[in-house]
Design an enzyme around this catalytic site. Structure first.
Site, mmCIF file in Angstrom:
data_model
loop_
_atom_site.group_PDB
_atom_site.id
_atom_site.type_symbol
_atom_site.label_atom_id
_atom_site.label_comp_id
_atom_site.label_asym_id
_atom_site.label_seq_id
_atom_site.Cartn_x
_atom_site.Cartn_y
_atom_site.Cartn_z
ATOM 1 N N CYS A 86 0.812 -1.221 0.000
ATOM 2 C CA CYS A 86 0.000 0.000 0.000
ATOM 3 C C CYS A 86 0.843 1.267 0.000
ATOM 4 O O CYS A 86 0.311 2.370 -0.120
ATOM 5 C CB CYS A 86 -0.940 0.008 1.207
ATOM 6 S SG CYS A 86 -2.095 -1.376 1.215
ATOM 7 N N HIS A 336 -9.070 4.082 -1.604
ATOM 8 C CA HIS A 336 -7.750 3.467 -1.426
ATOM 9 C C HIS A 336 -7.377 2.575 -2.612
ATOM 10 O O HIS A 336 -7.236 1.363 -2.468
ATOM 11 C CB HIS A 336 -7.755 2.665 -0.121
ATOM 12 C CG HIS A 336 -6.435 2.080 0.268
ATOM 13 N ND1 HIS A 336 -5.221 2.558 -0.175
ATOM 14 C CD2 HIS A 336 -6.135 1.006 1.075
ATOM 15 C CE1 HIS A 336 -4.235 1.829 0.336
ATOM 16 N NE2 HIS A 336 -4.771 0.885 1.080
#
Length: 389
Positions: A86, A336
């Site tokens: 991420c 996200h």
């Protein structure tokens, strides 16, 4: 190094379920728009880094090879694909900064992109599990399962603070109302976020659906330049410091709720910048789950360990608080898309410093902090930004 690199332009697509656009088109959109925003030509770019996590999210790999398809002037420009879970977007930024600050490039572009909704939702947890230590941590709930365990460990040690997590979710959704790029521009309300219901069920451990960030598509890009070049362009947002700190990948090798790597990254970045946490005017932090934002309050030094829940209760990280956190809505409401996230966070902060944040704009925004992590606080990136021009 030849000096600090500066952000001189950016671009950002909407985040959300983008049905009629693929990864190639997402990348090309932000490449085109960031070049225009910086006031340069594609031929001025000396180096490119493309951050895409992918790992089964779409069949197109080798994303760095896509850049010149719609920008022929990039045909012979060095380009690399980077991946760091991420924190992939921040890894792309660091790659470009390394090229600039070593003197190998004058202007570079960092791109973060992800197309997550092109696979069946049932496959997402398995794909995302590749960002944890699968020998020990593989589970059918993917990363939600990991953070469900982290949340339960925190509650076991310090008490049930579900109400504070709900306040974080509600805050970030209110903030996202002013963000035209956000995936969810809806005020869910504290009462809804704080209750388990048919529309807000438990997902993993104590985590409710409103405690979890969205599965999103989207892209963002930054144009970066050396300081001398930046001073001659329209705007210049300088990295006062930037740090990466890695920790053990297996949670069994560390205290899962201490976020020690994140804490070290913050300490080093603040020290190098010569500032304290409360000298910052805003922070964009990695709230993949509301628990993460709470733990990051402790990691950045807003509260001692075990007391991060007090920060939101006291209103200290609201838009009108002592240190506004996730004015953009954060990952929770902005969205996200994995590879895009780190670049997006830097775009959101740079917009504030350049007074180009529109309805999101804070009245005072001179110094910004950004925290982006890969895995459960495994790869930890902190940037401190200030306006140069």
């Amino acid at each position: 190094m030849s000096g600090h690199a500066c952000i001189v332009g950016w671009a950002h697509t909407p985040f959300g379920k983008l049905d009629n656009i693929d990864i190639e088109e997402l990348i090309q959109a932000v490449v085109r728009d960031s070049i225009a925003h910086a006031g340069i030509q594609a031929s001025d770019i000396d180096f490119a880094a493309v951050g895409v996590y992918n790992n089964g999210l779409n069949p197109q790999g080798f994303e760095a090879g896509l850049l010149s398809l719609h920008q022929p002037d990039l045909r012979f420009t060095p380009a690399v694909h980077v991946e760091n879970a991420c924190a992939t977007g921040s890894a792309a930024i660091h790659s470009v900064m390394d090229a600039i600050e070593s003197g190998r490039a004058r202007i570079g572009i960092a791109i973060g992109a992800e197309k997550m909704t092109g696979v069946p939702p049932t496959r997402i947890p398995e794909i995302l599990s590749s960002g944890c230590y699968r020998k020990e941590e593989d589970n059918p709930l993917g990363f939600a399962g990991i953070f469900g365990q982290i949340t339960q460990a925190y509650f076991d040690r310090y008490g049930d603070h579900s109400h504070s997590l709900a306040q974080i979710a509600a805050k970030n959704h209110i903030n996202a109302l002013a963000n035209p790029y956000a995936h969810v521009r809806r005020d869910l309300g504290l009462e809804f976020c704080d209750q388990v219901s048919e529309k807000n069920p438990l997902v993993a451990g104590p985590l409710r659906r409103t405690d979890c960030s969205m599965v999103s598509d989207g892209a963002a890009a930054l144009i970066l330049a050396d300081e001398e070049t930046a001073r001659a362009l329209r705007r210049a947002i300088r990295f006062r410091s930037r740090v990466q700190v890695n920790d053990f990948m297996p949670l069994s090798r560390r205290d899962p709720i201490a976020f020690e790597g994140a804490h070290r990254a913050w300490q080093q970045a603040l020290s190098k910048a010569g500032v304290g946490i409360l000298d910052l005017d805003l922070v964009e932090t990695h709230d993949c789950f509301t628990t993460a934002e709470m733990l990051e309050y402790e990691a950045m030094g807003l509260a001692p360990r075990g007391e991060g829940w007090k920060v939101i209760l006291e209103g200290r990280t609201r838009k009108d608080g002592q240190l506004p956190v996730n004015v953009s809505g954060g990952l929770k409401a902005r969205g996200h898309p994995l590879g895009a996230t780190g670049v997006s966070m830097h775009v959101m902060a740079a917009m504030q410093l350049a007074q180009e944040a529109g309805d999101m704009q804070l009245p005072q925004a001179e110094l910004a902090g950004i925290f982006n992590m890969g895995g459960a606080a495994v790869a930890n990136y902190v940037s401190i930004l200030e306006r140069l021009k």
